[in-house]
Design an enzyme around this catalytic site. Structure first.
Site, PDB file in Angstrom:
ATOM      1  N   ASP A  14     -23.197 -27.260 -48.971  1.00 28.99           N
ATOM      2  CA  ASP A  14     -22.725 -28.083 -47.856  1.00 28.99           C
ATOM      3  C   ASP A  14     -23.882 -28.386 -46.910  1.00 28.99           C
ATOM      4  O   ASP A  14     -24.223 -27.586 -46.041  1.00 28.99           O
ATOM      5  CB  ASP A  14     -21.591 -27.359 -47.125  1.00 28.99           C
ATOM      6  CG  ASP A  14     -21.099 -28.170 -45.930  1.00 28.99           C
ATOM      7  OD1 ASP A  14     -21.584 -29.301 -45.739  1.00 28.99           O
ATOM      8  OD2 ASP A  14     -20.216 -27.664 -45.206  1.00 28.99           O
ATOM      9  N   GLU A  32     -21.230 -32.686 -49.882  1.00 31.56           N
ATOM     10  CA  GLU A  32     -20.397 -33.265 -48.806  1.00 31.56           C
ATOM     11  C   GLU A  32     -21.208 -34.279 -48.022  1.00 31.56           C
ATOM     12  O   GLU A  32     -22.315 -33.975 -47.568  1.00 31.56           O
ATOM     13  CB  GLU A  32     -19.877 -32.168 -47.877  1.00 31.56           C
ATOM     14  CG  GLU A  32     -19.027 -32.733 -46.723  1.00 31.56           C
ATOM     15  CD  GLU A  32     -18.264 -31.657 -45.953  1.00 31.56           C
ATOM     16  OE1 GLU A  32     -17.853 -30.655 -46.564  1.00 31.56           O
ATOM     17  OE2 GLU A  32     -18.089 -31.830 -44.731  1.00 31.56           O
ATOM     18  N   ASP A  66     -17.444 -22.129 -52.333  1.00 31.18           N
ATOM     19  CA  ASP A  66     -16.986 -23.097 -51.327  1.00 31.18           C
ATOM     20  C   ASP A  66     -17.958 -23.130 -50.138  1.00 31.18           C
ATOM     21  O   ASP A  66     -18.280 -22.082 -49.565  1.00 31.18           O
ATOM     22  CB  ASP A  66     -15.581 -22.672 -50.857  1.00 31.18           C
ATOM     23  CG  ASP A  66     -14.946 -23.681 -49.927  1.00 31.18           C
ATOM     24  OD1 ASP A  66     -15.209 -24.884 -50.081  1.00 31.18           O
ATOM     25  OD2 ASP A  66     -14.172 -23.251 -49.045  1.00 31.18           O
ATOM     26  N   GLY A  89      -8.656 -25.524 -40.975  1.00 32.79           N
ATOM     27  CA  GLY A  89      -7.759 -24.732 -40.122  1.00 32.79           C
ATOM     28  C   GLY A  89      -6.543 -25.552 -39.740  1.00 32.79           C
ATOM     29  O   GLY A  89      -6.379 -26.694 -40.189  1.00 32.79           O
ATOM     30  N   GLY A  97      -7.201 -29.049 -46.230  1.00 28.42           N
ATOM     31  CA  GLY A  97      -5.869 -29.420 -46.719  1.00 28.42           C
ATOM     32  C   GLY A  97      -4.724 -28.808 -45.918  1.00 28.42           C
ATOM     33  O   GLY A  97      -3.640 -29.398 -45.829  1.00 28.42           O
TER      34      GLY A  97
HETATM   35  P1  13P Z   1      -8.106 -25.382 -44.712  1.00 25.15           P
HETATM   36  O1  13P Z   1      -8.445 -24.017 -44.241  1.00 25.15           O
HETATM   37  O2  13P Z   1      -7.817 -26.332 -43.597  1.00 25.15           O
HETATM   38  O3  13P Z   1      -7.026 -25.398 -45.744  1.00 25.15           O
HETATM   39  O4  13P Z   1      -9.415 -25.980 -45.397  1.00 25.15           O
HETATM   40  C1  13P Z   1      -9.806 -25.465 -46.633  1.00 25.15           C
HETATM   41  C2  13P Z   1     -11.111 -26.005 -47.039  1.00 25.15           C
HETATM   42  O5  13P Z   1     -11.405 -27.161 -46.865  1.00 25.15           O
HETATM   43  C3  13P Z   1     -12.026 -25.077 -47.712  1.00 25.15           C
HETATM   44  O6  13P Z   1     -13.232 -25.674 -48.007  1.00 25.15           O
END
Ligand code: 13P
Length: 275
Positions: free
Chosen positions: A104, A134, A82, A173, A203
Site C-alpha cells: 500500500d 492501491e 493486507d 472501519g 467494506g
Molecule cells: P473495513 O474494516 O472497513 O471492513 O475495511 C477492511 C479493509 O479494507 C481491509 O483492507
C-alpha cells in the site's frame, strides 16, 4: 482443495460481474469462520492478514496454520497480505507461504507509489504469487484522495499489479455518516481497464445497494475486516456472559463463536457472488 493466487479468483469474477469476499483474520477461530462460510456457499474466498502482524513472527506463524486449513478446504482459497507497509513485509509474506501480497503506497506521491508497488509486484510474480496495489487513498472525507482515472490507468500499466484498490468513497472501519460512493468513477476506471479486477476496501457497513452497483462496475474483491472482527468479539462476549463464571473447555467455548462468524461471512459471500 487448492491454495490459489488472486488471479485465479478475480479474473473470472471480474468477467462475470461478481466479487470474492476478502476477510481479515487474526486467529484460528476467525479463519475457521471464513472457511466454513466459503465451503457452505461453495464459493472461493480470500483470507487476509493485517500488515501489523508482519512486524513480528505472528503473520508467519499464522500462515502455517492458514495454509494447512486452506489446502484442506473444499473451495479455492487465497492467502493475502493486507495493506503491506514495506517491501520487507512483502518478502516475509512470500517466504512464509502467502499466495498474494498488497503493497500500500497510496499515501506516497504518485511516482513513489508506482515505483514501490512495481517492486512488490515483481517480487510477488517471481515467487509465482500475485500483487495488489492501491491508487488514490481510502480515507474519511477526503475528496482529493479519490482515484483519478488517468492515474489509475498509468498505475496499472506501469506496476503490473494483478488487482487494484481504488478510492471511490468507502473508508475503513464503521461510518460516522452515510458514505457517498462514486459509482460513476468506478465505472470509468473499469471501462478504461476492462480486464483488471478492482478492489473495494472499507467494506464494513457500506450500503449493500452501493456494493452491488460497484460489483456491476469492475469491483471483483471486497475487503471486510471491522464488522467481521466485531462479530467475533461480540459473540465471544455473549458466550462468556452465558458461562457466568463456570468452566468450559476452550474448544467447546469457541464452537458457537465460529458458527456466528461463519454465518456473518456466508451472508456476505452469497451477496458478493450475486446469489
Ligand atoms: P473495513 O474494516 O472497513 O471492513 O475495511 C477492511 C479493509 O479494507 C481491509 O483492507
Amino acid at each position: 482443495m487448492a491454495l490459489v493466487t488472486l488471479k485465479e479468483l478475480l479474473l473470472p469474477a471480474r468477467r462475470e460481474k461478481r466479487a470474492v469476499g476478502a476477510f481479515n483474520v487474526a486467529n484460528y477461530e476467525t479463519a475457521l469462520g471464513v472457511l466454513h462460510a466459503a465451503e457452505g456457499e461453495k464459493s472461493p474466498v480470500i483470507i487476509q492478514v493485517y500488515d501489523r502482524l508482519f512486524a513480528s513472527c505472528k503473520a508467519a506463524d499464522l500462515c502455517g496454520m492458514l495454509e494447512r486449513l486452506a489446502r484442506r478446504a473444499s473451495v479455492p482459497v487465497a492467502l493475502h497480505l493486507d495493506h503491506g507497509s514495506c517491501l520487507e513485509h512483502v518478502a516475509v509474506a512470500l517466504k512464509a507461504g502467502y499466495t498474494s501480497v498488497m503493497l500500500d503506497g497510496s499515501k506516497l506521491a504518485f511516482e513513489e507509489n508506482v515505483k514501490i508497488t512495481k517492486l512488490a509486484a515483481d517480487l510477488a510474480h517471481a515467487a509465482g504469487c500475485t500483487a495488489e496495489g492501491e491508487i488514490g487513498h481510502v480515507a474519511q472525507g477526503d475528496e482529493g484522495a479519490l482515484t483519478r482515472v488517468h492515474e489509475a490507468v498509468e498505475f496499472a500499466r506501469t506496476t503490473g499489479v494483478d488487482a487494484m484498490a481504488i478510492s471511490i468513497g468507502t473508508v475503513h472501519g464503521y461510518y460516522r455518516e452515510e458514505p457517498m460512493i462514486d459509482v460513476v468513477r468506478c465505472a470509468e476506471i473499469a471501462n478504461a481497464l476492462p480486464e483488471l479486477p478492482l478492489v473495494l476496501h472499507g467494506g464494513s457497513g457500506t450500503p449493500l445497494e452501493k456494493v452491488r452497483a460497484v460489483i456491476e462496475n469492475g469491483i471483483a474483491k471486497v475487503n471486510i475486516a471491522t464488522e467481521y472482527m466485531d462479530t467475533y468479539l461480540k459473540s465471544s462476549y455473549a458466550e462468556l456472559k452465558k458461562l457466568d463464571g463456570k468452566f468450559l473447555p476452550t474448544d467447546k467455548f469457541y464452537d458457537p463463536v465460529v458458527d456466528a462468524c461463519a454465518a456473518h461471512a456466508a451472508r456476505l459471500i452469497r451477496f458478493f457472488a450475486g446469489k
